[in-house]
Each structure stands twice: as C-alpha cells, then as structure tokens.
Design an enzyme around this catalytic site. Structure first.
Site, PDB file in Angstrom:
ATOM      1  N   ASP A 181       0.899  -1.148   0.000  1.00 17.54           N
ATOM      2  CA  ASP A 181       0.000   0.000   0.000  1.00 17.54           C
ATOM      3  C   ASP A 181       0.936   1.196   0.000  1.00 17.54           C
ATOM      4  O   ASP A 181       1.555   1.503   1.017  1.00 17.54           O
ATOM      5  CB  ASP A 181      -0.892   0.018   1.238  1.00 17.54           C
ATOM      6  CG  ASP A 181      -1.923   1.135   1.143  1.00 17.54           C
ATOM      7  OD1 ASP A 181      -1.522   2.287   0.867  1.00 17.54           O
ATOM      8  OD2 ASP A 181      -3.117   0.867   1.319  1.00 17.54           O
ATOM      9  N   HIS A 182       1.080   1.837  -1.148  1.00 14.32           N
ATOM     10  CA  HIS A 182       2.180   2.807  -1.259  1.00 14.32           C
ATOM     11  C   HIS A 182       1.993   4.009  -0.337  1.00 14.32           C
ATOM     12  O   HIS A 182       2.945   4.732  -0.074  1.00 14.32           O
ATOM     13  CB  HIS A 182       2.425   3.221  -2.712  1.00 14.32           C
ATOM     14  CG  HIS A 182       1.466   4.239  -3.238  1.00 14.32           C
ATOM     15  ND1 HIS A 182       0.197   3.929  -3.641  1.00 14.32           N
ATOM     16  CD2 HIS A 182       1.601   5.571  -3.433  1.00 14.32           C
ATOM     17  CE1 HIS A 182      -0.416   5.023  -4.058  1.00 14.32           C
ATOM     18  NE2 HIS A 182       0.422   6.041  -3.947  1.00 14.32           N
ATOM     19  N   LYS A 186       4.842   6.584   2.442  1.00  8.30           N
ATOM     20  CA  LYS A 186       5.014   8.036   2.450  1.00  8.30           C
ATOM     21  C   LYS A 186       5.564   8.488   3.799  1.00  8.30           C
ATOM     22  O   LYS A 186       5.063   8.085   4.851  1.00  8.30           O
ATOM     23  CB  LYS A 186       3.670   8.732   2.175  1.00  8.30           C
ATOM     24  CG  LYS A 186       3.158   8.493   0.760  1.00  8.30           C
ATOM     25  CD  LYS A 186       1.894   9.300   0.499  1.00  8.30           C
ATOM     26  CE  LYS A 186       1.230   8.899  -0.803  1.00  8.30           C
ATOM     27  NZ  LYS A 186       1.941   9.326  -2.008  1.00  8.30           N
ATOM     28  N   GLU A 220      -7.654  14.825  -5.393  1.00  7.92           N
ATOM     29  CA  GLU A 220      -6.774  14.737  -6.554  1.00  7.92           C
ATOM     30  C   GLU A 220      -7.259  15.716  -7.615  1.00  7.92           C
ATOM     31  O   GLU A 220      -8.459  15.844  -7.834  1.00  7.92           O
ATOM     32  CB  GLU A 220      -6.759  13.317  -7.118  1.00  7.92           C
ATOM     33  CG  GLU A 220      -6.101  12.329  -6.182  1.00  7.92           C
ATOM     34  CD  GLU A 220      -5.823  11.025  -6.883  1.00  7.92           C
ATOM     35  OE1 GLU A 220      -4.668  10.832  -7.313  1.00  7.92           O
ATOM     36  OE2 GLU A 220      -6.755  10.219  -7.021  1.00  7.92           O
ATOM     37  N   ASP A 239     -10.540   2.359  -5.033  1.00  6.03           N
ATOM     38  CA  ASP A 239      -9.236   2.828  -5.506  1.00  6.03           C
ATOM     39  C   ASP A 239      -8.448   3.571  -4.422  1.00  6.03           C
ATOM     40  O   ASP A 239      -7.225   3.508  -4.395  1.00  6.03           O
ATOM     41  CB  ASP A 239      -9.466   3.740  -6.723  1.00  6.03           C
ATOM     42  CG  ASP A 239      -8.172   4.152  -7.405  1.00  6.03           C
ATOM     43  OD1 ASP A 239      -7.384   3.246  -7.751  1.00  6.03           O
ATOM     44  OD2 ASP A 239      -7.952   5.364  -7.586  1.00  6.03           O
ATOM     45  N   HIS A 244      -5.829   2.949   0.895  1.00  3.59           N
ATOM     46  CA  HIS A 244      -4.951   4.007   1.415  1.00  3.59           C
ATOM     47  C   HIS A 244      -5.558   4.751   2.613  1.00  3.59           C
ATOM     48  O   HIS A 244      -4.907   4.990   3.611  1.00  3.59           O
ATOM     49  CB  HIS A 244      -4.641   5.024   0.314  1.00  3.59           C
ATOM     50  CG  HIS A 244      -4.131   4.414  -0.954  1.00  3.59           C
ATOM     51  ND1 HIS A 244      -3.230   3.380  -0.972  1.00  3.59           N
ATOM     52  CD2 HIS A 244      -4.383   4.707  -2.254  1.00  3.59           C
ATOM     53  CE1 HIS A 244      -2.952   3.061  -2.234  1.00  3.59           C
ATOM     54  NE2 HIS A 244      -3.639   3.844  -3.032  1.00  3.59           N
ATOM     55  N   LYS A 345     -11.516  12.661  -7.657  1.00  5.01           N
ATOM     56  CA  LYS A 345     -10.667  13.039  -8.793  1.00  5.01           C
ATOM     57  C   LYS A 345     -11.230  14.282  -9.456  1.00  5.01           C
ATOM     58  O   LYS A 345     -12.402  14.618  -9.272  1.00  5.01           O
ATOM     59  CB  LYS A 345     -10.624  11.903  -9.811  1.00  5.01           C
ATOM     60  CG  LYS A 345      -9.899  10.672  -9.295  1.00  5.01           C
ATOM     61  CD  LYS A 345      -9.040  10.045 -10.377  1.00  5.01           C
ATOM     62  CE  LYS A 345      -8.404   8.751  -9.909  1.00  5.01           C
ATOM     63  NZ  LYS A 345      -7.073   8.936  -9.325  1.00  5.01           N
TER      64      LYS A 345
HETATM   65  C1  BG6 Z   1      -3.321   4.884  -6.599  1.00  6.59           C
HETATM   66  C2  BG6 Z   1      -4.640   5.008  -7.321  1.00  6.59           C
HETATM   67  O1  BG6 Z   1      -3.338   3.793  -5.732  1.00  6.59           O
HETATM   68  O2  BG6 Z   1      -3.086   6.059  -5.858  1.00  6.59           O
HETATM   69  C3  BG6 Z   1      -4.678   6.241  -8.186  1.00  6.59           C
HETATM   70  O3  BG6 Z   1      -4.872   3.870  -8.119  1.00  6.59           O
HETATM   71  C4  BG6 Z   1      -4.307   7.463  -7.385  1.00  6.59           C
HETATM   72  O4  BG6 Z   1      -5.960   6.415  -8.778  1.00  6.59           O
HETATM   73  C5  BG6 Z   1      -3.005   7.224  -6.637  1.00  6.59           C
HETATM   74  O5  BG6 Z   1      -4.172   8.551  -8.269  1.00  6.59           O
HETATM   75  C6  BG6 Z   1      -2.708   8.386  -5.719  1.00  6.59           C
HETATM   76  O6  BG6 Z   1      -1.413   8.222  -5.210  1.00  6.59           O
HETATM   77  P1  BG6 Z   1      -0.550   9.465  -4.792  1.00  6.59           P
HETATM   78  O7  BG6 Z   1       0.681   8.869  -4.211  1.00  6.59           O
HETATM   79  O8  BG6 Z   1      -0.324  10.270  -6.016  1.00  6.59           O
HETATM   80  O9  BG6 Z   1      -1.382  10.201  -3.791  1.00  6.59           O
END
Ligand code: BG6
Length: 496
Positions: A181-182, A186, A220, A239, A244, A345
């Site tokens: 989970d990126h 952060k 976003e 998503d 997240h 978005k």
């Molecule tokens: C991703 C989603 O996991 O996270 C995207 O699939 C989204 O839709 C993105 O734009 C947002 O990541 P970050 O790091 O730019 O906030």
C-alpha cells in the site's frame, strides 16, 4: 546498511510500474548504498526481449524517470549490469523452468544465498497462477528466504479479497507475503506514528473527551485520463478509500503498539479496523455521498471532459469518482467521535490532509468580552503535496481589549530535513529485503478494510445515481458532501 543479498524477480517487467517506479527506486537505493553487492534482477514478461534489449530499454527509461537531478553513470551501470530478462507467458510451466535456471545461475554467480524476492507487477488475476507455478517449478527448494511483493488492487470486494488470500496462502505463508500500500511508504504517513507516540503533548488528549471529530481528505486534481478501463470497474471507494485511507485512519486512531515490530503495529491496526462500525446498506447510504465529475476546467486552465466521456468508460456509468463517508469507531477511545473521509478526482486542487478537530475550551472567561466567536484547536497533518504539521490555536489580538483570534504554528518538512526525492518504492523494496513487513498489509487487515467498505459498495451497486454527474471537473466536489457535515453542525476544512 545495504539490504540482504538476493535475486529480485519482477513479473511484468515490461510494464509501466517497472520502468516508472521499480527501476528508478532500485537506482536510488543503489545511489544510497542500500543495495547489496550480491544482487541481481530478473525481469520476466510476455514481450519478446533478451537481456541486452531489456537493459537498453531500461537505460533509456531511467533518463526519463530518474527522480534525481543527474544520472550517476557509474551507479547506473552497476545496476544495469545486474539486470536480466527472460520472456515468458505466466500460464506456461516451461517459462518457470527457464526462469528457475536463470535464477539458479545468477544465484551462484552473485552468491546471493538462495534468497529470492518476487515482485508481482501484474494484475491480481495472475497472482494465484504465478504463486502456484512457482511452487510447481520448485522455487521452494532454494536455500534462502523467499518473499513475494503483491501490488494493488487486492481484490474488488470482501469475497474476492478472501479468495485471493486463499490462493496466495495456499503456496506461501503469511510472513512471506508483502502486500503493497504505497501510502504506508510516504514519509508523512509514517510520521503520524512518530508524532503520536514520540511526543507527550498530544497523545493524552487523543480521545473522545478532547477530540470533536477527525477528517481525512485525499483530493486529486487529476482526472481518470486513460485509466478508464480499470477505473470504471473500481471507483474511488475501491481505488483510494478501502486501501490508502483506511490504512491512514488506522495510524491516526490505533492504540499504542507493544513495540514498533511489524506485527505489533499491524495487530493494533487490525484491532482498530475491526472496531469501525459495520453499516447496513441503508445506514451506508445515510452516511455517505457519492459523486461523479462532469465536464469542467481544471485549475491549470485546461478543459476536462466529463467522466462519462473518458476513454473506456461506459456512457451511462454509475462509477463514483468522488465519495465522502461518515464512519464511527466503536471502541473505548473513540465512541461517538465522527470520522469523515473524502476523496475524489478532477477536483480544484491536489491535497492530502488529516485534520484533528479538538473540542472547544470552556468559554466562560471570554463571555461578555468582544472576543466574538471562540474557535477550537485543530491539528493538521499535511501529507502531500505540502509536507508538515500545523496547529491552530487562539491568541489575543494586540490592543486594549481582550479579543481572540485563531493563529497557527507550522512545521514544514522542507525547513527541517533535506531528503533526496524518491519514487516512494525505495522503502518498500528495501524493507522487504530486510524482512520488515511494517509497511505492508496483512490478510486480516485487508479483509477488515473490505468489510468496512462492503455495505457502501452494496448500497451503491443496487441503486443507480440519478444525479450523476453531480460536480464539475475542477470544482470542490458535490454540494452534498458539504451537507453531510453541515447536518452535524460541522464543516470540511479546505486544503489550502
Ligand atoms: C493509486 C490510485 O493507488 O493512488 C490512483 O490507483 C491514485 O488512482 C493514486 O491517483 C494516488 O497516489 P498518490 O501517491 O499520487 O497520492
């Protein structure tokens, strides 16, 4: 120091993730001395390439996707010489035998100790097949550790996530599986724990007695832009929110862990997510707002087509590109403290923030003075693109009478720390090499998060949204999202 010796195998090596994020992250790790000497990468994908061709491609792509100012040619050629490639269809057993041969050869050439890191940069529908075929091909017999990094999305609802977990866990044990989970990579998200548990000033107040409510916002500015095929089956709840945002929520609200060991932290996160109230679909409707953008103008002045006009999106799509939810955590600490989440978005501005709104101080002393409306304290975690922490408090306006005004104190990362910009994947790859699963999700965490999201998914799937599109691209989102808080006598704090 450098990560543990290993061979890293990337499934889906000809895809976007590899060139945009994984290879640049490996390069950054190499620059920082965090890759082991005993290390090589094997890419595998359908594209008919050989090792030379793969290296040439990566050498070209790194010039575009390198996150540092200049490419250090020495460091790059060190990494490039360790890149290898084999063509393969993931359903084909002979591909795994070829892969195995190559890994064996590199393992002895680099003395990597038989440690293998598998990175699944492929769609989730392939996770099960790949896990099984690796097993059949006998990768289990390599002497070292075997770990597997799994990319998102992890399922599309509770049932599919459970099925996916079963498939993967049929061949791997939980401690071998690293679910990305990126957001957990952060810095500013990781800092939530440092802030809460490394300071004495706030944690004693971190509960229902002192906190009025909490807001999480992930706005976003980008629209769906070419990802319609994926996004139209997903929507913002799957998503962004299920993964997240619920992970962030767990950091903000969990109990102190027994230690910073991966499972101590993950145990507390799991407990917290289990305590989030599970709504019925009717309650889910009453506690949420969904939105979809229509045509508009982005903040940078460029026109943005309506979501339903985007490529690969159904013309009558009901997919939500915006959602706001009101959740409750039914535990001792948070009983009846509303948690508001929103994400969307094509909004007017990009910004991720966590706002902790404290209750108002007793106003008795200021009664009868011209202090006007007395505000309450607020703490804001600026996650991105601004990185910092802000507190809002009351101060006396200079002058002969007692008058209060809200002022702020702000800590900004950039002022205190200098760090090279990265891709966010460095820490993921490095942690996995070190066997540290703190930043990765676990079976129970993923499933609890889906359990929370499921009633919203069910409620929305069974009822079309007659008012879609209900916000203009480049705007602040649907008006109903403001009503959701206004009903409670509250309001969103805008990301400015
Ligand atoms: C991703 C989603 O996991 O996270 C995207 O699939 C989204 O839709 C993105 O734009 C947002 O990541 P970050 O790091 O730019 O906030």
């Amino acid at each position: 120091g450098p990560g543990d010796s290993c061979i890293m195998v990337i499934f889906g090596a000809s895809g976007d993730l590899t060139k945009r994020l994984l290879v640049p992250a490996l390069y950054n790790l190499a620059c920082d001395g965090l890759l082991p000497e005993r290390f090589a990468v094997v890419g595998i994908a359908l594209d008919e390439l050989d090792t030379e061709g793969f290296r040439a491609r990566m050498a070209e792509d790194i010039r575009r996707f390198n996150t540092r100012k200049e490419l250090d040619e020495g460091r790059w050629s060190w990494l490039e010489s360790r890149l290898h490639y084999t063509t393969g269809n993931f359903g084909d057993e002979s591909a795994y035998l070829r892969l195995r041969e190559l890994v064996e050869q590199l393992n002895s050439q680099y003395s990597a100790g038989g440690n293998i890191l598998f990175y699944m940069a492929v769609p989730p529908s392939l996770f099960g097949t790949i896990s099984e075929k690796l097993n059949v091909a006998g990768f289990g017999t390599f002497p070292g550790w075997k770990r597997i990094i799994v990319e998102k999305p992890f399922g599309t609802d509770l049932a599919s996530a459970q099925a996916l977990n079963r498939e993967i866990l049929a061949h791997w044990s939980e401690d071998q599986v690293y679910r990305v989970d990126h957001y957990l990579g952060k810095e500013t998200v990781q800092n939530i724990l440092a802030f809460r548990f490394g300071n004495e000033m706030f944690e004693p107040l971190w509960n229902r007695k002192h906190i009025d409510h909490i807001q999480l916002t992930v706005n976003e500015a980008v629209s769906v832009e070419g990802r319609g095929g994926y996004y139209d089956k997903s929507g913002v709840l799957r998503d962004m929110i299920q993964n997240h945002m619920l992970q962030m929520l767990a950091y903000v609200c969990m109990e102190p862990p027994a230690s910073f060991a991966a499972d101590d932290i993950r145990d507390e996160k799991a407990k917290l997510l289990r305590a989030v109230r599970l709504f019925t679909p009717e309650q889910a409707l009453a506690n949420s707002v969904r939105g979809q953008y229509g045509a508009g103008t982005k903040a940078d002045g460029t026109p943005c087509p309506a979501y339903r006009e985007e490529q690969d999106v159904a013309r009558d799509s009901n997919t939500e590109t915006f959602a706001a939810l009101r959740l409750f955590i039914d535990n001792w600490r948070w009983e009846s403290v509303p948690i508001y989440l929103r994400s969307g978005k094509a909004l007017w501005k990009r910004g991720t923030e966590v706002v902790v709104q404290f209750k108002r101080a007793p106003g008795v002393l200021f009664r009868g003075t011209p202090s006007g409306h007395m505000s309450s304290n607020r703490l804001v975690f600026h996650i991105q693109p601004d990185q910092g922490i802000e507190t809002i408090f009351q101060a006396k306006v200079p002058g002969p009478v007692m008058r209060l005004q809200s002022v702020n104190m702000r800590f900004s990362y950039g002022d205190s720390f200098r760090a090279a910009r990265g891709t966010g994947y460095e820490v993921m790859i490095y942690s996995c090499m070190m066997g540290d699963a703190t930043l990765f999700s676990r079976t129970d965490l993923v499933e609890s998060a889906w359990r929370i999201a499921q009633p919203f998914l069910d409620a929305w799937a069974s009822r079309p949204a007659p008012d879609f599109p209900n916000y203009d691209a480049g705007s602040w989102g649907p008006v109903a999202a403001y009503d959701l808080l206004e009903r409670d006598g509250r309001r969103w704090y805008e990301v400015i």
